[in-house]
Design a protein around this motif. Sequence first.
Motif, PDB file in Angstrom:
ATOM      1  N   ARG A  11     -35.267  41.017  87.645  1.00 51.99           N
ATOM      2  CA  ARG A  11     -34.019  41.679  88.316  1.00 51.99           C
ATOM      3  C   ARG A  11     -33.321  42.468  87.619  1.00 51.99           C
ATOM      4  NH1 ARG A  11     -30.187  37.940  89.252  1.00 51.99           N
ATOM      5  NH2 ARG A  11     -29.566  38.524  91.089  1.00 51.99           N
ATOM      6  N   GLY A  12     -33.975  43.730  87.097  1.00 54.21           N
ATOM      7  CA  GLY A  12     -33.306  44.980  86.264  1.00 54.21           C
ATOM      8  C   GLY A  12     -32.185  45.400  87.153  1.00 54.21           C
ATOM      9  N   PHE A  13     -31.291  45.645  86.361  1.00 54.27           N
ATOM     10  CA  PHE A  13     -29.881  46.067  86.821  1.00 54.27           C
ATOM     11  C   PHE A  13     -29.350  45.482  88.025  1.00 54.27           C
ATOM     12  CE2 PHE A  13     -32.826  49.656  85.323  1.00 54.27           C
ATOM     13  CZ  PHE A  13     -32.015  50.011  84.438  1.00 54.27           C
ATOM     14  N   ALA A  14     -29.578  43.986  87.805  1.00 61.27           N
ATOM     15  CA  ALA A  14     -29.051  43.162  89.077  1.00 61.27           C
ATOM     16  C   ALA A  14     -27.731  43.259  89.453  1.00 61.27           C
ATOM     17  CB  ALA A  14     -29.318  41.751  88.546  1.00 61.27           C
ATOM     18  N   GLU A  15     -26.773  43.384  88.585  1.00 64.23           N
ATOM     19  CA  GLU A  15     -25.217  43.388  89.327  1.00 64.23           C
ATOM     20  C   GLU A  15     -25.144  44.575  90.093  1.00 64.23           C
ATOM     21  OE1 GLU A  15     -20.871  43.716  87.309  1.00 64.23           O
ATOM     22  OE2 GLU A  15     -22.532  43.082  86.037  1.00 64.23           O
ATOM     23  N   ALA A  16     -25.776  45.907  89.778  1.00 62.77           N
ATOM     24  CA  ALA A  16     -25.363  46.958  90.151  1.00 62.77           C
ATOM     25  C   ALA A  16     -26.144  47.332  91.591  1.00 62.77           C
ATOM     26  CB  ALA A  16     -25.861  48.296  89.458  1.00 62.77           C
ATOM     27  N   LEU A  17     -27.572  46.519  91.619  1.00 61.48           N
ATOM     28  CA  LEU A  17     -28.360  46.541  92.655  1.00 61.48           C
ATOM     29  C   LEU A  17     -27.711  45.497  93.957  1.00 61.48           C
ATOM     30  CD1 LEU A  17     -32.255  46.607  92.709  1.00 61.48           C
ATOM     31  CD2 LEU A  17     -30.880  44.844  94.195  1.00 61.48           C
ATOM     32  N   GLU A  18     -27.319  44.389  93.266  1.00 62.72           N
ATOM     33  CA  GLU A  18     -26.706  43.395  94.438  1.00 62.72           C
ATOM     34  C   GLU A  18     -25.519  43.878  95.101  1.00 62.72           C
ATOM     35  OE1 GLU A  18     -26.787  39.613  92.492  1.00 62.72           O
ATOM     36  OE2 GLU A  18     -28.691  39.162  93.142  1.00 62.72           O
ATOM     37  N   GLU A  19     -24.758  44.890  94.185  1.00 61.55           N
ATOM     38  CA  GLU A  19     -23.440  45.285  94.668  1.00 61.55           C
ATOM     39  C   GLU A  19     -23.922  46.368  95.842  1.00 61.55           C
ATOM     40  OE1 GLU A  19     -19.717  48.000  93.237  1.00 61.55           O
ATOM     41  OE2 GLU A  19     -20.985  47.126  91.795  1.00 61.55           O
ATOM     42  N   VAL A  20     -24.740  47.258  95.681  1.00 60.12           N
ATOM     43  CA  VAL A  20     -25.094  48.118  96.603  1.00 60.12           C
ATOM     44  C   VAL A  20     -25.662  47.539  97.925  1.00 60.12           C
ATOM     45  CG1 VAL A  20     -25.421  50.016  95.034  1.00 60.12           C
ATOM     46  CG2 VAL A  20     -27.373  48.698  95.760  1.00 60.12           C
ATOM     47  N   CYS A  21     -26.473  46.442  97.677  1.00 63.02           N
ATOM     48  CA  CYS A  21     -27.040  45.648  98.920  1.00 63.02           C
ATOM     49  C   CYS A  21     -25.801  44.975  99.666  1.00 63.02           C
ATOM     50  CB  CYS A  21     -27.914  44.596  98.401  1.00 63.02           C
ATOM     51  SG  CYS A  21     -29.558  45.143  97.701  1.00 63.02           S
ATOM     52  N   ARG A  22     -24.800  44.523  99.089  1.00 61.50           N
ATOM     53  CA  ARG A  22     -23.683  44.001  99.791  1.00 61.50           C
ATOM     54  C   ARG A  22     -22.965  45.234 100.621  1.00 61.50           C
ATOM     55  NH1 ARG A  22     -23.003  40.885  95.119  1.00 61.50           N
ATOM     56  NH2 ARG A  22     -21.668  42.524  94.159  1.00 61.50           N
ATOM     57  N   GLU A  23     -22.942  46.195  99.930  1.00 68.29           N
ATOM     58  CA  GLU A  23     -22.231  47.408 100.635  1.00 68.29           C
ATOM     59  C   GLU A  23     -23.176  47.911 101.931  1.00 68.29           C
ATOM     60  OE1 GLU A  23     -22.070  50.260  97.612  1.00 68.29           O
ATOM     61  OE2 GLU A  23     -20.168  49.316  96.509  1.00 68.29           O
ATOM     62  N   GLU A  24     -24.314  47.960 101.746  1.00 65.88           N
ATOM     63  CA  GLU A  24     -25.050  48.465 102.663  1.00 65.88           C
ATOM     64  C   GLU A  24     -25.727  47.450 103.519  1.00 65.88           C
ATOM     65  OE1 GLU A  24     -25.207  51.495 103.182  1.00 65.88           O
ATOM     66  OE2 GLU A  24     -24.047  52.334 101.310  1.00 65.88           O
ATOM     67  N   SER A  25     -25.579  46.193 103.500  1.00 63.30           N
ATOM     68  CA  SER A  25     -26.081  45.330 104.230  1.00 63.30           C
ATOM     69  C   SER A  25     -27.523  45.111 104.196  1.00 63.30           C
ATOM     70  CB  SER A  25     -25.822  45.433 105.840  1.00 63.30           C
ATOM     71  OG  SER A  25     -24.172  45.120 105.974  1.00 63.30           O
ATOM     72  N   LEU A  26     -28.162  45.336 102.843  1.00 65.23           N
ATOM     73  CA  LEU A  26     -29.406  45.152 102.793  1.00 65.23           C
ATOM     74  C   LEU A  26     -29.733  43.883 102.305  1.00 65.23           C
ATOM     75  CD1 LEU A  26     -30.334  48.507 101.093  1.00 65.23           C
ATOM     76  CD2 LEU A  26     -30.967  47.795 103.644  1.00 65.23           C
ATOM     77  N   PRO A  27     -31.073  43.240 102.405  1.00 62.92           N
ATOM     78  CA  PRO A  27     -31.496  41.971 101.703  1.00 62.92           C
ATOM     79  C   PRO A  27     -31.796  42.401 100.224  1.00 62.92           C
ATOM     80  CG  PRO A  27     -32.561  42.401 103.944  1.00 62.92           C
ATOM     81  CD  PRO A  27     -31.813  43.637 103.604  1.00 62.92           C
ATOM     82  N   PRO A  28     -31.112  41.719  99.302  1.00 67.40           N
ATOM     83  CA  PRO A  28     -31.448  42.019  97.961  1.00 67.40           C
ATOM     84  C   PRO A  28     -33.027  41.793  97.736  1.00 67.40           C
ATOM     85  CG  PRO A  28     -29.994  40.220  98.139  1.00 67.40           C
ATOM     86  CD  PRO A  28     -29.954  40.728  99.513  1.00 67.40           C
ATOM     87  N   ALA A  29     -33.592  40.700  98.209  1.00 70.72           N
ATOM     88  CA  ALA A  29     -34.927  40.641  97.983  1.00 70.72           C
ATOM     89  C   ALA A  29     -35.911  41.636  98.017  1.00 70.72           C
ATOM     90  CB  ALA A  29     -35.358  39.300  98.635  1.00 70.72           C
ATOM     91  N   VAL A  30     -35.353  42.254  99.411  1.00 76.93           N
ATOM     92  CA  VAL A  30     -36.658  43.563  99.685  1.00 76.93           C
ATOM     93  C   VAL A  30     -35.992  44.574  98.853  1.00 76.93           C
ATOM     94  CG1 VAL A  30     -36.857  45.146 101.802  1.00 76.93           C
ATOM     95  CG2 VAL A  30     -36.412  42.712 102.197  1.00 76.93           C
ATOM     96  N   PHE A  31     -34.779  44.970  98.591  1.00 81.26           N
ATOM     97  CA  PHE A  31     -34.362  46.099  97.819  1.00 81.26           C
ATOM     98  C   PHE A  31     -34.881  46.020  96.244  1.00 81.26           C
ATOM     99  CE2 PHE A  31     -31.336  49.429  96.316  1.00 81.26           C
ATOM    100  CZ  PHE A  31     -31.702  50.381  96.787  1.00 81.26           C
ATOM    101  N   PHE A  32     -34.898  44.646  95.656  1.00 83.19           N
ATOM    102  CA  PHE A  32     -35.425  44.685  94.528  1.00 83.19           C
ATOM    103  C   PHE A  32     -36.957  44.919  94.375  1.00 83.19           C
ATOM    104  CE2 PHE A  32     -31.896  41.523  92.917  1.00 83.19           C
ATOM    105  CZ  PHE A  32     -31.725  42.156  91.674  1.00 83.19           C
ATOM    106  N   ALA A  33     -37.496  44.453  95.542  1.00 86.03           N
ATOM    107  CA  ALA A  33     -39.092  44.833  95.602  1.00 86.03           C
ATOM    108  C   ALA A  33     -39.308  46.034  95.864  1.00 86.03           C
ATOM    109  CB  ALA A  33     -39.449  44.022  96.878  1.00 86.03           C
ATOM    110  N   LEU A  34     -38.497  47.018  96.492  1.00 84.94           N
ATOM    111  CA  LEU A  34     -38.591  48.260  96.775  1.00 84.94           C
ATOM    112  C   LEU A  34     -38.497  48.969  95.283  1.00 84.94           C
ATOM    113  CD1 LEU A  34     -37.216  50.770  99.163  1.00 84.94           C
ATOM    114  CD2 LEU A  34     -36.748  51.112  96.803  1.00 84.94           C
ATOM    115  N   VAL A  35     -37.448  48.666  94.353  1.00 90.47           N
ATOM    116  CA  VAL A  35     -37.411  49.109  93.121  1.00 90.47           C
ATOM    117  C   VAL A  35     -38.556  48.901  92.207  1.00 90.47           C
ATOM    118  CG1 VAL A  35     -35.963  49.397  91.068  1.00 90.47           C
ATOM    119  CG2 VAL A  35     -34.945  49.349  93.387  1.00 90.47           C
ATOM    120  N   ARG A  36     -38.827  47.703  92.190  1.00 90.27           N
ATOM    121  CA  ARG A  36     -39.964  47.241  91.356  1.00 90.27           C
ATOM    122  C   ARG A  36     -41.202  48.203  91.698  1.00 90.27           C
ATOM    123  NH1 ARG A  36     -44.677  43.787  91.755  1.00 90.27           N
ATOM    124  NH2 ARG A  36     -45.054  42.737  89.927  1.00 90.27           N
ATOM    125  N   GLU A  37     -41.517  48.253  92.998  1.00 89.71           N
ATOM    126  CA  GLU A  37     -42.631  49.006  93.332  1.00 89.71           C
ATOM    127  C   GLU A  37     -42.461  50.591  93.177  1.00 89.71           C
ATOM    128  OE1 GLU A  37     -45.218  47.210  93.582  1.00 89.71           O
ATOM    129  OE2 GLU A  37     -44.326  45.302  93.710  1.00 89.71           O
TER     130      GLU A  37
END
Length: 738
Positions: free
Chosen positions: A579-605
């Motif tokens: 979960r690299g950059f976890a704090e910033a990533l979860e914050e933008v997921c809340r702002e954009e209503s994105l599932p964090p599991a999906v956005f973490f997966a996207l950044v990883r890949e």
Amino acid sequence: MRDIDCSFRKSRLLPFLLLSVLSLTQCRAEDLWGLPIAQVLERLARGDASFLREASGEALAQAFRLGPGSPYYLSFWAEASGDSGQARALLALQWEKGRGRWKEEAALALLAGHAARREWAEAESQARRFLPGLRSPELRRGGERALAEALYWQRKDAELLPWLDRLAGSGDEELLLFRAAASCRLNAPDWPELFRVLFFQRQASGLHSRAWSFLQLEERLGRFSPAEAAFFGAKAALAEGRAAEALDALESSFPELSPALRAPLLPEAAGAFLRARQPARGARLLGPLVEDSNGAEWAGRLARRAGERAAAEAAFRRVARDSAVSAQRDRASWLLLDLARERSAEDFLAEMEGQAWADPDYFADILEQEISAMVARRQWALLARLRTAMQRVEAPGAVQQRALAPRARLAYLQGRLRELGDLEGDPLESFREAARLDPGGYHGRLSAARLPASESAAFQPVDGREEEETAEESPPQAPPASASEEAPAGNAAASGTSGTTGAAAATVPEAFLLGFIAHGLYQEGYRRLLSPRAEPGLLLRAVRELDGRGQYLQSLRLLARYLEGGPVTEEVLRLYYPRGFAEALEEVCREESLPPAVFFALVREESHFDPAIVSSAGAVGLTQLLPETALEVARLLKIEEPDLRDPGQNLRIGARHLARLAARSKDLSRALLAYNAGSGRLRSWERGAAGLPSDLLVEAVPFAETRRYVRKILISAVRYGQLYYGLAPRDTVRLFYP
């Protein structure tokens, strides 16, 4: 210059990691060149070695305050900064006052520097001085090799040959050139045969250009037949990229060579005509010379490229029938399938049904493409027939999972088509089969999600492993305009140079290898740790260090190697799905209503959490945004001059871009198609697959890379959901396909 990772990444150095580094390097609580030791280590961890500018003369000896090998490691940073003199001084210091592996590696680095500067007398003198102190067998061979090279360039041939005898069997092709040239200068009776071995038994390389020049300068070509000399010239021309001259020389020399010499050279000669895009010319020359299955295969390849399909098919059938080599029979069968694909899906199936495969894994790529084409054409009955044909394929253990993936895909497709009423039968039977065959893979996950909840949990990957492409791959790029359907040639000789870095990591002290990481040399440490025989425990310890420093690119790649044989635990899975950059990533997921599991997966890949990475297509940073796309989205966020290497800005822009795509699409799977391949392509695919549900649309996409992109992100998202968000796999799947 030695490889070094000079990117300045933002990493979080936790206190316990700092303590582990201090322990590893055996440092004391002193200052180093006016800086506290802890600050020096912290600066190295983030790629800043500018403090070395303050070190010179006798003060360099303070480097040992960091640890017993620190002068050696700091020489990398000095070299990278352009101060070669300081790098040499640090290496000399390590040799004179150091010990163990660091001392010996410093000696070889000093010898490599002399060679790079072509200081052959100095290289000889130093090699003779260093050799008695080189205790490690592989490093001693490196010292002997450096001495041999120095003797060669000084034309001390009588002294050179005994050293070459000691180095025999090392796999270093340049040593063959040294022996041939030295033997020639000494008029040894076997020197012509040594050059024949070099030219007739080795793939074209820079060595042939050098050998050709040597024979010309020494006026020794007259010792060979005209056909041999002409072929030598062809080989040198190939190595130098002079295609027209090489082909002319091949035409004049190849028919005159004996059949025994020609046979092993056919692949290289045919390859030259193929690369020059003159297959018809090659077929005319080489076709009449074919005497065995190896020659027939290459004659078939030339004929196919020349548009002579009937001749190509006849040649491939001969190979499939007569070759004693199972891998070659599989290649011929692959090529016959590809010819059949060009005619029709029905011909493809008829051809496949008549074949027998030694390695089903070899056919995964062509099956992947043909299945997608059948879905796009809605050839449901042919898909069912293909599944029946595939059920007879049982792969040997080493390739079983990938070989079974096409069967799992076909079973899932049959289940979905049964659900939709396009095929008869029980869909649950098909889903169970797909989940059983590929429990951790994309189609296994989709199938398990369509089974009753009471059954779904029973299908889990063995030891937690999934079927996905490893982090050894580069981040996904834009899809190509067309996919290459040429079967791999096989039998290509691997080339490379031998050296100390090729030694098995299992023979190298752990402290030496982990010292690269402790000194911020992440790329060099990764390279040294990639030995095929590296002990899994050592790999895992290195992964922990890299992960703790935020160096996820290298940690994921090393962990992919670890997973080839190391046990899987929850800790390993969390390291593999960080979960690299976890704090910033979860914050933008809340702002954009994105599932964090999906956005973490996207950044990883997309980037393996490397904020500085840039793709060959120009995509930048964590979410791999193209600058023009990022600028458009940044305006919506009121970011006037976006810095895509800034993790926070990149995540904000990438999240907004994905959220906008999701709002325009029916579901996340279509948004990901657009993210990877572009909205224009998605609209085109949707028009061609009108009426198909999203999962079948993904199957029909013509770009294999884009299909794999969606699959990898879903597989990763399932793991992120399980590990960090308490989501059952079926719930994550439904985020993609509601």
